[in-house]
Design an enzyme around this catalytic site. Structure first.
Site, PDB file in Angstrom:
ATOM      1  N   ASP A  36       0.846  -1.191   0.000  1.00 42.43           N
ATOM      2  CA  ASP A  36       0.000   0.000   0.000  1.00 42.43           C
ATOM      3  C   ASP A  36       0.881   1.241   0.000  1.00 42.43           C
ATOM      4  O   ASP A  36       1.979   1.235   0.565  1.00 42.43           O
ATOM      5  CB  ASP A  36      -0.925   0.017   1.225  1.00 42.43           C
ATOM      6  CG  ASP A  36      -2.174   0.851   0.997  1.00 42.43           C
ATOM      7  OD1 ASP A  36      -3.271   0.269   0.905  1.00 42.43           O
ATOM      8  OD2 ASP A  36      -2.052   2.093   0.890  1.00 42.43           O
ATOM      9  N   LYS A 136     -19.197   0.206 -12.248  1.00 41.08           N
ATOM     10  CA  LYS A 136     -19.013   1.455 -12.997  1.00 41.08           C
ATOM     11  C   LYS A 136     -18.170   1.252 -14.257  1.00 41.08           C
ATOM     12  O   LYS A 136     -18.069   2.152 -15.099  1.00 41.08           O
ATOM     13  CB  LYS A 136     -18.416   2.527 -12.098  1.00 41.08           C
ATOM     14  CG  LYS A 136     -19.392   2.972 -11.019  1.00 41.08           C
ATOM     15  CD  LYS A 136     -18.773   3.922 -10.018  1.00 41.08           C
ATOM     16  CE  LYS A 136     -19.814   4.344  -8.978  1.00 41.08           C
ATOM     17  NZ  LYS A 136     -20.350   3.217  -8.196  1.00 41.08           N
ATOM     18  N   SER A 187     -14.807   3.076   1.972  1.00 41.91           N
ATOM     19  CA  SER A 187     -14.487   4.488   2.159  1.00 41.91           C
ATOM     20  C   SER A 187     -15.351   5.388   1.292  1.00 41.91           C
ATOM     21  O   SER A 187     -15.539   6.561   1.590  1.00 41.91           O
ATOM     22  CB  SER A 187     -13.002   4.735   1.843  1.00 41.91           C
ATOM     23  OG  SER A 187     -12.701   4.349   0.525  1.00 41.91           O
TER      24      SER A 187
END
Length: 348
Positions: A36, A136, A187
């Site tokens: 990350d 999406k 998130s």
């Protein structure tokens, strides 16, 4: 994909990546590599997994790697050094509105970052690569969706490129794509926003009265992602069965009522009590209804909650053309780059 294996999770500190890590650890991999770029997120998930490891009395090793998937050298070194078997690629910029104003960053991270990880996986013949995608990406109208659709094309193109080697019975990477909608607790979820707005006395803001979205809990979604790794496929897109789409207006009303409030009524003069709902209009690139499938060629799998969508692939040569067109993104006007992305992602 996991038992006794060396597993790399990209975006390990994010909402999806961290939940994947929590569910991977009890399945007894020999090593989990956490990659990350956000220092605090990486620290948090590493700390949490270390404690969970003690609770489970686990022998699994945990290695945090601080860095970005856009750093090709780091990606190659990480996969090579730890002899990775399985990659869960969750790293991506996912906030629709933010990416509309940061197109070049979205292209670099979502498209070229994924390309770095996937190409290295193929070159080093790792066993499994699982891409986390999104609803999406289906007929995208925004930058986030367009970049994620192009990542799907990259993975499919790579898989197609390796097909000839598989026919010769040469070991190659199994690429898997998992597509699903919104997850509760992520998130970018609307739930925390509504909760905060209600706590502040309103108004609760909704883009459009008819807008709907697919929802699933983050725990259930990640469990299903792990299940897809054991289903044989030719890089067809796995789509999670998310049930019927939810009305965001009804969701907002339910949250208001469940929070002990009432909805503000417009017809009572002088009545200022209750929580108001305001419609602020669709944001740039936002759809009223999301979709999970590009075509109609859908088949079940052995898991009732996982479906398989057989969609047309791009050849690797076509993928290279897409990457080449985006290579000079820094010299392209932002509006022109936006249109280019939408055009390149419309392959059905």
């Amino acid at each position: 994909c996991i038992l006794g294996k060396i597993v790399l999770v990209t975006g390990a500190g994010g909402s999806i990546g961290s939940e994947l890590c929590r569910q991977i650890l009890p399945l007894k991999p020999s090593l989990i590599v956490l990659l990350d770029h956000a220092e605090h997120n990486l620290y948090s998930i590493n700390f949490e997994l270390t404690n969970l490891k003690e609770t489970l009395n686990s022998d699994t090793k945990i290695v945090p790697v601080l860095g970005t998937i856009t750093n090709k050298a780091l990606v190659e070194a990480t996969i090579n050094e730890f002899k990775v078997n399985t990659i869960y690629h969750a790293a991506a910029y996912k906030h629709v509105a933010l990416l509309e104003n940061n197109i070049k960053g979205g292209v670099l991270n979502n498209i070229f970052g994924t390309y770095n990880v996937a190409k290295t996986a193929a070159q080093q013949n790792i066993d499994n690569f699982i891409l986390i995608s999104t609803d999406k990406a289906v007929r995208p109208t925004n930058i986030m969706g367009a970049t994620k659709r192009i990542t799907e094309l990259i993975i499919q193109g790579l898989s197609l490129k390796l097909e000839a080697e598989r026919e010769k019975e040469i070991k190659t990477t199994q690429f898997t794509i998992v597509r699903f909608g919104n997850v509760l607790g992520s998130s970018g979820s609307v739930i925390p926003l509504f909760k905060k707005q209600i706590e502040n006395g309103g108004p609760v803001t909704i883009t459009h009265p008819e807008v709907t979205r697919y929802f699933m809990t983050i725990s259930e979604a990640t469990q299903l992602v792990l299940q897809t790794g054991s289903i044989e496929n030719d890089c067809n897109v796995f789509v999670l069965n998310m049930g019927e789409p939810v009305s965001i207006l009804n969701l907002a009303k339910q949250m208001i009522y469940l929070s002990g409030h009432k909805l503000k009524t417009k017809n009572k003069e002088g009545d200022k009590s209750g929580i108001d709902i305001q419609f602020i209009g669709l944001q740039k690139g936002e759809k009223i209804h999301e979709e999970l499938f590009i075509g109609d060629n859908i088949s079940p799998t052995e898991h009732p909650m996982i479906m398989k969508a057989q969609e047309d692939f791009c050849s690797w040569k076509e993928v290279e053309k897409i990457l080449s067109a985006l290579e000079f993104r820094d010299s392209i006007d932002q509006n022109d780059l936006r249109q280019l992305l939408l055009d390149l992602s419309q392959k059905d």
